[in-house]
Design a protein around this motif. Structure first.
Motif, mmCIF file in Angstrom:
data_model
loop_
_atom_site.group_PDB
_atom_site.id
_atom_site.type_symbol
_atom_site.label_atom_id
_atom_site.label_comp_id
_atom_site.label_asym_id
_atom_site.label_seq_id
_atom_site.Cartn_x
_atom_site.Cartn_y
_atom_site.Cartn_z
ATOM 1 N N SER A 4 0.831 -1.197 0.000
ATOM 2 C CA SER A 4 0.000 0.000 0.000
ATOM 3 C C SER A 4 0.869 1.252 0.000
ATOM 4 C CB SER A 4 -0.920 0.013 1.224
ATOM 5 O OG SER A 4 -0.159 -0.018 2.414
ATOM 6 N N PRO A 5 0.369 2.350 -0.588
ATOM 7 C CA PRO A 5 1.162 3.585 -0.628
ATOM 8 C C PRO A 5 1.436 4.118 0.771
ATOM 9 C CG PRO A 5 -0.746 3.695 -2.093
ATOM 10 C CD PRO A 5 -0.924 2.483 -1.236
ATOM 11 N N GLN A 6 2.536 4.813 0.925
ATOM 12 C CA GLN A 6 2.816 5.459 2.198
ATOM 13 C C GLN A 6 1.970 6.721 2.308
ATOM 14 O OE1 GLN A 6 6.808 5.053 4.023
ATOM 15 N NE2 GLN A 6 7.523 4.902 1.905
ATOM 16 N N SER A 7 1.763 7.148 3.543
ATOM 17 C CA SER A 7 0.908 8.308 3.780
ATOM 18 C C SER A 7 1.618 9.316 4.668
ATOM 19 C CB SER A 7 -0.405 7.874 4.431
ATOM 20 O OG SER A 7 -0.158 7.159 5.636
ATOM 21 N N VAL A 8 1.294 10.600 4.451
ATOM 22 C CA VAL A 8 1.962 11.677 5.171
ATOM 23 C C VAL A 8 0.961 12.769 5.517
ATOM 24 C CG1 VAL A 8 2.651 12.811 2.999
ATOM 25 C CG2 VAL A 8 3.903 13.316 5.117
ATOM 26 N N VAL A 9 1.138 13.369 6.673
ATOM 27 C CA VAL A 9 0.383 14.548 7.075
ATOM 28 C C VAL A 9 1.279 15.766 6.881
ATOM 29 C CG1 VAL A 9 -0.597 15.793 9.047
ATOM 30 C CG2 VAL A 9 -1.089 13.357 8.743
ATOM 31 N N VAL A 10 0.788 16.764 6.145
ATOM 32 C CA VAL A 10 1.533 17.998 5.912
ATOM 33 C C VAL A 10 0.709 19.160 6.434
ATOM 34 C CG1 VAL A 10 2.584 19.526 4.202
ATOM 35 C CG2 VAL A 10 2.625 17.048 3.838
ATOM 36 N N THR A 11 1.230 19.885 7.421
ATOM 37 C CA THR A 11 0.506 21.036 7.956
ATOM 38 C C THR A 11 0.904 22.305 7.208
ATOM 39 O OG1 THR A 11 2.147 21.570 9.664
ATOM 40 C CG2 THR A 11 0.458 19.937 10.219
ATOM 41 N N GLY A 12 0.023 23.296 7.298
ATOM 42 C CA GLY A 12 0.266 24.535 6.556
ATOM 43 C C GLY A 12 0.261 24.312 5.069
ATOM 44 N N ALA A 13 -0.600 23.411 4.603
ATOM 45 C CA ALA A 13 -0.518 22.917 3.230
ATOM 46 C C ALA A 13 -1.310 23.728 2.216
ATOM 47 C CB ALA A 13 -0.988 21.459 3.179
ATOM 48 N N ALA A 14 -1.991 24.768 2.648
ATOM 49 C CA ALA A 14 -2.838 25.513 1.713
ATOM 50 C C ALA A 14 -2.065 26.449 0.803
ATOM 51 C CB ALA A 14 -3.901 26.302 2.475
ATOM 52 N N ALA A 15 -0.806 26.746 1.168
ATOM 53 C CA ALA A 15 -0.040 27.712 0.367
ATOM 54 C C ALA A 15 1.447 27.541 0.630
ATOM 55 C CB ALA A 15 -0.475 29.137 0.711
ATOM 56 N N GLY A 16 2.246 28.235 -0.170
ATOM 57 C CA GLY A 16 3.677 28.325 0.072
ATOM 58 C C GLY A 16 4.391 26.995 0.096
ATOM 59 N N LEU A 17 5.294 26.845 1.045
ATOM 60 C CA LEU A 17 6.085 25.623 1.150
ATOM 61 C C LEU A 17 5.213 24.406 1.410
ATOM 62 C CD1 LEU A 17 8.770 24.117 1.287
ATOM 63 C CD2 LEU A 17 8.966 24.838 3.691
ATOM 64 N N GLY A 18 4.197 24.546 2.251
ATOM 65 C CA GLY A 18 3.322 23.413 2.540
ATOM 66 C C GLY A 18 2.642 22.876 1.302
ATOM 67 N N LYS A 19 2.202 23.765 0.438
ATOM 68 C CA LYS A 19 1.583 23.361 -0.827
ATOM 69 C C LYS A 19 2.594 22.644 -1.711
ATOM 70 C CE LYS A 19 -0.773 25.408 -4.843
ATOM 71 N NZ LYS A 19 -1.273 26.678 -5.427
ATOM 72 N N ALA A 20 3.817 23.176 -1.777
ATOM 73 C CA ALA A 20 4.869 22.535 -2.576
ATOM 74 C C ALA A 20 5.205 21.156 -2.022
ATOM 75 C CB ALA A 20 6.116 23.416 -2.595
ATOM 76 N N LEU A 21 5.244 21.027 -0.704
ATOM 77 C CA LEU A 21 5.518 19.730 -0.077
ATOM 78 C C LEU A 21 4.442 18.708 -0.423
ATOM 79 C CD1 LEU A 21 6.594 21.073 3.418
ATOM 80 C CD2 LEU A 21 8.028 19.636 1.959
ATOM 81 N N ALA A 22 3.188 19.115 -0.270
ATOM 82 C CA ALA A 22 2.086 18.204 -0.577
ATOM 83 C C ALA A 22 2.141 17.762 -2.033
ATOM 84 C CB ALA A 22 0.756 18.882 -0.269
ATOM 85 N N THR A 23 2.431 18.682 -2.930
ATOM 86 C CA THR A 23 2.514 18.369 -4.357
ATOM 87 C C THR A 23 3.626 17.364 -4.629
ATOM 88 O OG1 THR A 23 1.695 20.593 -4.908
ATOM 89 C CG2 THR A 23 2.808 19.355 -6.650
ATOM 90 N N GLU A 24 4.771 17.546 -3.989
ATOM 91 C CA GLU A 24 5.896 16.642 -4.198
ATOM 92 C C GLU A 24 5.563 15.226 -3.734
ATOM 93 O OE1 GLU A 24 9.373 15.044 -5.393
ATOM 94 O OE2 GLU A 24 8.668 17.073 -5.844
ATOM 95 N N PHE A 25 4.949 15.095 -2.583
ATOM 96 C CA PHE A 25 4.568 13.768 -2.101
ATOM 97 C C PHE A 25 3.544 13.107 -3.029
ATOM 98 C CE2 PHE A 25 6.253 15.196 2.066
ATOM 99 C CZ PHE A 25 6.984 14.066 2.397
#
Length: 270
Positions: A4-25
């Motif tokens: 099964s795929p791995q899963s991650v929680v990313v906070t502050g994900a609506a913009a900026g670095l958090g958005k970039a992090l979520a996109t990369e994962f």
């Protein structure tokens, strides 16, 4: 090896670095819980990222990371959707107004410490509890001896303000120094269970953290910060930093624990 795929929680994900992090994962096929307190902005971000057709699965979770009950809902919703959480990236953060100790507004101090430090602690606490959960959880970690361990990774987004006294105001600076302590303590406590905790310390970045600045009401440390900025080599790229964070959370980063990595284009080397 789990399928099964791995899963991650990313906070502050609506913009900026958090958005970039979520996109990369999501690009890497991870299941991602995007967490933010700004519901409308979060919903628009998830819609935008989902439309790109990345192989990963996105889940929007509106939550206040400074509230214990709300923070707990992040993990309950993520586990219900994904089965388990394998990694946490504490990215949510707010800036201060460059006030020094004697002029620091107490309400702003409390707000900055609450978001930048207490929020990271609450989420880290929940992440460790999830990583140590045994009922139905799939281990993602096998060490070089072949021993299967609990596994799990936390990456705290700190700052070069965690090394310097004049890179921000007293509230932000204190919060980021404390995040490094949280990182080291967590790494030391759970290393034998295969749980890793690292910190990434960006320098200047073009993110939304400065969007609401009122530069006419900056505190005493602002001029010091501007002097330090004169030797900066420029802003770091959020997409490159996101790839580093994903590496630290993934299988190839299993030997990295308790590390504090400066991502500042050599700024603190000057």
């Amino acid at each position: 090896m789990a399928t099964s795929p791995q899963s991650v929680v990313v906070t502050g994900a609506a913009a900026g670095l958090g958005k970039a992090l979520a996109t990369e994962f999501l690009k890497r096929g991870w299941q991602v819980a995007l967490v933010d307190i700004a519901a409308d902005k979060l919903s628009a971000t998830v819609d935008e990222i989902t439309a790109l057709g990345h192989p990963g699965k996105a889940l929007a979770v509106e939550a206040d990371i400074t509230n214990e009950e709300s923070a707990s809902s992040i993990f309950s919703k993520s586990v219900a959707e994904f089965g388990q959480v394998d990694a946490l990236v504490n990215c949510a953060g707010i800036m201060d107004k460059f006030q020094a100790t004697g002029e620091q507004d107490v309400s702003l101090w409390n707000k900055v410490l609450d978001v930048n430090l207490n929020g990271a602690f609450l989420l880290s606490r929940l992440a460790v509890q999830e990583f140590l959960r045994t009922d139905g959880r799939v281990s993602r970690n096998t060490d070089t001896s072949g021993e299967v361990k609990t596994g799990g990774a936390i990456v705290n987004i700190a700052s070069i303000a965690g090394f310097r006294g004049g890179a921000a105001g007293v509230a932000y600076t204190t919060s980021k120094w404390a995040v490094l302590g949280l990182t080291k303590s967590t790494a030391a406590a759970y290393a034998r269970q295969g749980i890793r905790c690292n910190a990434v310390c960006p320098g200047g970045m073009a993110t939304s953290i400065a969007e609401d600045f009122d530069y006419t009401s900056m505190g005493q440390l602002f001029s010091t910060v501007m002097k330090i900025n004169e030797v900066s080599a420029g802003l770091s790229d959020v997409n490159r930093l996101s790839r580093l964070v994903a590496f630290l959370c993934g299988d190839d980063g299993q030997d990295i624990n308790g590390a504090v990595i400066r991502v500042d284009r050599g700024w603190t080397a000057v």
